[in-house]
Design an enzyme around this catalytic site. Structure first.
Site, PDB file in Angstrom:
ATOM      1  N   ASP A   1       0.831  -1.201   0.000  1.00 35.61           N
ATOM      2  CA  ASP A   1       0.000   0.000   0.000  1.00 35.61           C
ATOM      3  C   ASP A   1       0.873   1.262   0.000  1.00 35.61           C
ATOM      4  O   ASP A   1       1.875   1.336   0.713  1.00 35.61           O
ATOM      5  CB  ASP A   1      -0.892  -0.016   1.250  1.00 35.61           C
ATOM      6  CG  ASP A   1      -1.916   1.091   1.266  1.00 35.61           C
ATOM      7  OD1 ASP A   1      -2.713   1.176   0.336  1.00 35.61           O
ATOM      8  OD2 ASP A   1      -1.890   1.892   2.230  1.00 35.61           O
TER       9      ASP A   1
ATOM     10  N   GLU B   1       1.631  -0.661  -5.081  1.00 36.01           N
ATOM     11  CA  GLU B   1       0.604   0.327  -5.396  1.00 36.01           C
ATOM     12  C   GLU B   1       1.347   1.659  -5.427  1.00 36.01           C
ATOM     13  O   GLU B   1       1.545   2.299  -4.403  1.00 36.01           O
ATOM     14  CB  GLU B   1      -0.497   0.357  -4.336  1.00 36.01           C
ATOM     15  CG  GLU B   1      -1.604   1.324  -4.725  1.00 36.01           C
ATOM     16  CD  GLU B   1      -2.174   2.144  -3.557  1.00 36.01           C
ATOM     17  OE1 GLU B   1      -3.220   2.779  -3.743  1.00 36.01           O
ATOM     18  OE2 GLU B   1      -1.562   2.166  -2.474  1.00 36.01           O
TER      19      GLU B   1
END
Length: 518
Positions: A197, A256
């Site tokens: 993330d 990401e």
């Protein structure tokens, strides 16, 4: 060939996938019960969004313990059972890791708050003195408002997301060492990799300079910001890659990451760094042959420079669903079907967000009182946030919650989804689910699909057509009228469900052709 170079990975937003215990919230037991759907669908791996202990200020992306399971979702035994069953059925398992920030309820932050300014405990995070009564700089939270919160002792701490998500200081060696332990904890349990993330955000410019800009979030993936995509972040991923490579079985890291150019994004997947980086350019491209073609060409060219594969994404838990993005009607559904078939034919790996295989639309009319996204609350109700793509999946039956679990569901599903359930679509010729199953079966069967190269074919302006050698062709009509195409090969699959091919390609339709069809 490495499994991940052409894998189809299915994203499971755990709280919205399937509820195994009847509390209205999806959990690991529910995922385990529904694994047969994913095997039948034909994906190669699953990615689980955070299931760790969390106060849930941001749907679990505010982690209070990186090595546990929140009771909402089960316990470590449930995770181990899910992992074992997935592996037994041939599915690999990726888990989310959230290294940019912790929850404000994490023990590290509690220790930092209890310690003095300038202490080792505070150095785990980004604490700074303000400018009088003003924050240390003009950085803005992704969720709206300033990216700094002031403590009673006068110091401020940085949070690029919600105040409940304080950013870690990745220039601190202890933070790096602790996260290596977190990765080893899950690798030792047998996970096949990690979705990372905010992979572009862990290192901030050392001077924490002002940007001089408002609405900074609009620059995400388009411009340079002093708190994203800093060069030193790549040191972290070189270290992580060495760790992944020390395990057998092809363990991977997926970034990401948002970067200002395709070239900067490709840096995350250099041979000694991560294995994949989400390519959000296709997701962001308007419905246009020219725009889709430009994204595909640039993406393949830049990843080829570093020997990496390209990862195609049309949706996830943070963006509006493709059906709605492309029109929120039968037109939007046709375009979403066509885009999916196009993406499955491209070289590289594909990620499917749960519900895309059912053609679900964004739920735009959720009652205000059920919305939980911090974007909604921090914007004062002016931005509806991401709850509309997180409504629990419809599995069976004629009424909500459509077999999601024994009880209700944490967000209400629209009644019209009765015809979109897994059960209904299994029995309906030409359904989106049947299209996905057929496409993924062919992708697995045909060696020409997956990793490799493509060559563009001459086609009318509104059509994007390419070949995968030997003998495969894909064409998508982005226009509003039918087009006659002179392409070799017999019909393999059409996104509109038709079973004949006369050379006439309707609008918002993709066709797969193959020479020498069995």
């Amino acid at each position: 060939m490495s499994w991940w170079r052409d894998a189809v990975v299915y994203q499971i937003y755990v709280r919205s996938f399937a509820d195994g215990d009847g509390d209205g919230i999806g959990d690991l037991a529910g995922v385990r019960e529904r694994l047969p759907h994913l095997v039948e669908l034909g994906v190669d791996a699953i990615w689980l969004t955070p299931f760790y202990p969390s106060p849930m200020a941001d749907g679990g992306y505010d982690v209070a313990d990186y090595c546990g399971v929140d009771p909402l979702f089960g316990d470590l035994d449930d995770f181990d059972a899910l992992l074992a069953q997935a592996h037994d059925t041939g599915l690999r398992v990726l888990v989310d890791v959230v290294p940019n920030h912790t929850s404000d309820q994490h023990a590290w932050f509690a220790e930092a708050l209890a310690a003095e300014p300038g202490s080792a405990e505070r150095d785990r995070y980004l604490f700074r003195e303000g400018r009088g009564d003003e924050p240390p700089n003009d950085w803005e939270s992704i969720f709206g408002g300033p990216a700094w919160t002031r403590l009673p002792d006068g110091q401020w701490y940085l949070h690029l997301f919600a105040p409940e998500q304080p950013d870690l200081n990745w220039r601190n060696p202890q933070v790096r060492a602790d996260f290596r332990k977190v990765l080893k904890f899950w690798l030792d349990r047998g996970v096949d990799g990690f979705r990372i993330d905010v992979a572009h955000g862990m290192i901030k410019h050392p001077d924490l300079p002002d940007t001089g800009l408002s609405e900074q979030i609009s620059l995400l993936g388009k411009g340079e910001l002093p708190y994203f995509d800093q060069d030193e972040v790549h040191e972290i991923y070189r270290d992580w890659r060495a760790l992944f490579d020390s395990y057998s079985g092809g363990r991977i890291g997926v970034a990401e990451a948002w970067a200002s150019t395709q070239e900067r994004l490709a840096r995350y997947v250099r041979p000694d760094e991560l294995h994949q980086a989400f390519n959000f350019a296709l997701l962001e491209a308007p419905w246009s042959a020219e725009e889709f073609g430009k994204v595909v060409t640039e993406s393949l060219a830049t990843t080829a420079q570093v020997g990496a594969t390209t990862t195609w994404v049309l949706g996830n838990h943070d963006v509006q669903r493709p059906v709605t993005r492309y029109g929120d009607s039968e037109l939007g559904l046709s375009r979403a079907r066509a885009a999916a078939l196009l993406s499955f034919a491209l070289p590289g790996s594909v990620y499917v967000h749960q519900g895309e295989e059912l053609g679900l639309r964004e739920v735009l009319d959720l009652p205000d009182e059920v919305r939980q996204d911090p974007i909604w609350t921090r914007s004062g109700g002016t931005d509806v946030g991401r709850d509309g793509c997180r409504v629990p999946l419809p599995w069976s039956g004629d009424e909500p919650p459509f077999g999601f679990g024994p009880g209700g569901s944490w967000l209400p599903a629209p009644g019209e989804w009765a015809s979109s359930t897994v059960e209904a679509q299994r029995a309906t010729p030409g359904s989106v689910l049947r299209l996905y199953r057929s496409a993924l079966a062919l992708r697995r069967e045909l060696a020409v699909l997956g990793d490799g190269e493509l060559s563009w074919l001459d086609a009318p302006e509104q059509v994007l057509a390419f070949a995968r050698e030997p003998g495969f062709a894909c064409a998508t009509n982005f226009g509003e009228t039918s087009v006659s195409l002179d392409l070799p090969g017999d019909l393999l699959l059409r996104s509109d469900g038709a079973e004949i091919w006369t050379g006439e390609l309707p609008p918002s339709t993709t066709v797969w052709l193959v020479e020498g069809k069995k």
